[in-house]
Scaffold this active site. Structure first.
Site, mmCIF file in Angstrom:
data_model
loop_
_atom_site.group_PDB
_atom_site.id
_atom_site.type_symbol
_atom_site.label_atom_id
_atom_site.label_comp_id
_atom_site.label_asym_id
_atom_site.label_seq_id
_atom_site.Cartn_x
_atom_site.Cartn_y
_atom_site.Cartn_z
ATOM 1 N N SER A 23 0.811 -1.212 0.000
ATOM 2 C CA SER A 23 0.000 0.000 0.000
ATOM 3 C C SER A 23 0.847 1.266 0.000
ATOM 4 O O SER A 23 1.805 1.395 0.758
ATOM 5 C CB SER A 23 -0.901 -0.001 1.236
ATOM 6 N N GLY A 74 1.246 11.449 4.718
ATOM 7 C CA GLY A 74 0.104 11.836 5.550
ATOM 8 C C GLY A 74 -1.186 11.180 5.098
ATOM 9 O O GLY A 74 -2.276 11.736 5.249
ATOM 10 N N CYS A 132 -2.431 4.404 13.102
ATOM 11 C CA CYS A 132 -3.074 5.704 13.063
ATOM 12 C C CYS A 132 -3.408 6.186 14.460
ATOM 13 O O CYS A 132 -3.839 5.418 15.295
ATOM 14 C CB CYS A 132 -4.391 5.599 12.310
ATOM 15 N N THR A 268 8.986 0.225 -1.253
ATOM 16 C CA THR A 268 9.871 1.257 -1.808
ATOM 17 C C THR A 268 10.520 0.838 -3.134
ATOM 18 O O THR A 268 10.722 1.682 -4.013
ATOM 19 C CB THR A 268 10.964 1.581 -0.757
#
Ligand SMILES: Cc1cc2nc3c(=O)[nH]c(=O)nc-3n(C[C@H](O)[C@H](O)[C@H](O)COP(=O)(O)O)c2cc1C
Length: 304
Positions: A23, A74, A132, A268
């Site tokens: 994700s 974010g 979160c 990545t």
């Protein structure tokens, strides 16, 4: 040698191979379709979705560091409605599993999203991002408190019949305890690791390199720590473990499989070489053939 069997089971899903794109590092898939046939992947996990659209953090959002990157995106995303209308239809023609990564600011939001995704055709599983802050409980991160994680997963479990993968944060002292808590809450599998909280300093401006000051470190720099965590978690839970953290090639992926990962995620590396997923699948095939192993399942957890 007979045809190699790369299939693995995660909850109710049978993946044709253990390679998943992670994700936030593979957009919504479409962006990568010119590089290879996405149907060849074990599964696709699009960018994390929240109930409402999110604009994300102020730039700069990515900083390259030794052996990795620090990001502070974010959790920017178009939100549930827009995703369903304009992103979900794309996956209809792909012959791979779609796992939805999602998150909320409160337990109620997590439960609501799980419920909404539950009966959507084309979605095979859910990956719950618990890294979160709970805005109602003063910003305590769900993924760092075993009791909160347990309660959250238990509530989400009740609202969906889909395969439930819980994605663990590595920013804890005892990752095995976190894994056990979410397993008890009803997770069908755990995935780890998410990024490590990190900071980059610019000595000329004497300011942070990222607009948000703190970001999450990913890439090769984190691989040895991620491997250790996957190995610890493998010994603590019975559910399948999905490993990630700095996988750049097939050798890295095989290390995770050896320490007990039933599947791996490529993160990545997608930003550097968009074909990494394909190359990892091929490299795993070659390794199995060399080792004269006909089923990947015989390789999982054979380390030590
Ligand atoms: C730019 C970027 C965005 C990410 N966005 C998400 C996200 O939305 N949800 C999530 O669970 N993980 C997200 N992650 C974490 C990755 O999926 C993965 O867990 C992490 O980067 C470690 O794997 P890697 O070292 O192979 O990148 C993001 C990572 C990066 C680099």
């Amino acid at each position: 040698m007979e045809e190699l069997d790369l299939t693995v089971r995660i909850g109710r899903m049978t993946l044709k191979n253990p390679v998943i794109v992670s994700s936030g590092t593979f957009g919504f898939g479409e962006e990568f379709e010119h590089f290879f046939d996405l149907s060849r992947l074990g599964a696709i996990i699009p960018k994390g979705i929240s109930l409402k659209p999110m604009a994300g953090n102020r730039p700069p959002r990515i900083f390259e560091t030794e052996g990795g990157i620090i990001n502070s995106i974010g959790l920017q995303n178009p939100g549930f409605q827009e995703f369903m209308k304009n992103k979900l239809p794309y996956y209809k023609n792909l012959k791979t599993h779609l796992i939805i990564n999602f998150f909320g600011n409160t337990q109620k939001e997590y439960v609501e999203l799980a419920r909404r995704f539950d009966d959507v055709p084309g979605i095979s599983g859910l990956e719950v991002n618990i890294s979160c802050p709970n805005v109602k409980r003063g910003g305590i991160v769900f993924g760092t408190d075993p009791k909160m994680a347990y309660r959250l997963v238990q509530a989400v479990r009740k609202s969906t019949a889909l395969t439930l993968v819980v994605k663990l944060s590595p920013n804890v002292t005892d990752i095995a305890l976190m894994a056990k808590s979410v397993e008890e809450g009803g997770a069908d599998a755990v995935s780890l690791v998410n990024t490590f909280r990190a900071l980059a300093v610019n000595i000329h401006t004497k300011k942070p390199e990222l607009g948000n000051v703190i970001g999450g470190l990913s890439g090769p720099a984190i691989k040895p720590i991620a491997l250790r965590m996957v190995w610890e978690v493998r010994q603590a839970v019975d559910v399948p473990v999905i490993g990630m953290g700095g996988i750049m090639n097939a050798e890295d992926a095989i290390e995770f499989i050896l320490v007990g990962a039933s599947a791996v995620q490529i993160g990545t590396a997608n930003l550097i070489n968009p074909r990494t997923g394909m190359e990892v699948i091929q490299g795993i095939r070659n390794y199995l053939a060399q080792q004269k192993i006909d089923r990947i399942q015989k390789l999982i957890g054979t380390f030590g």
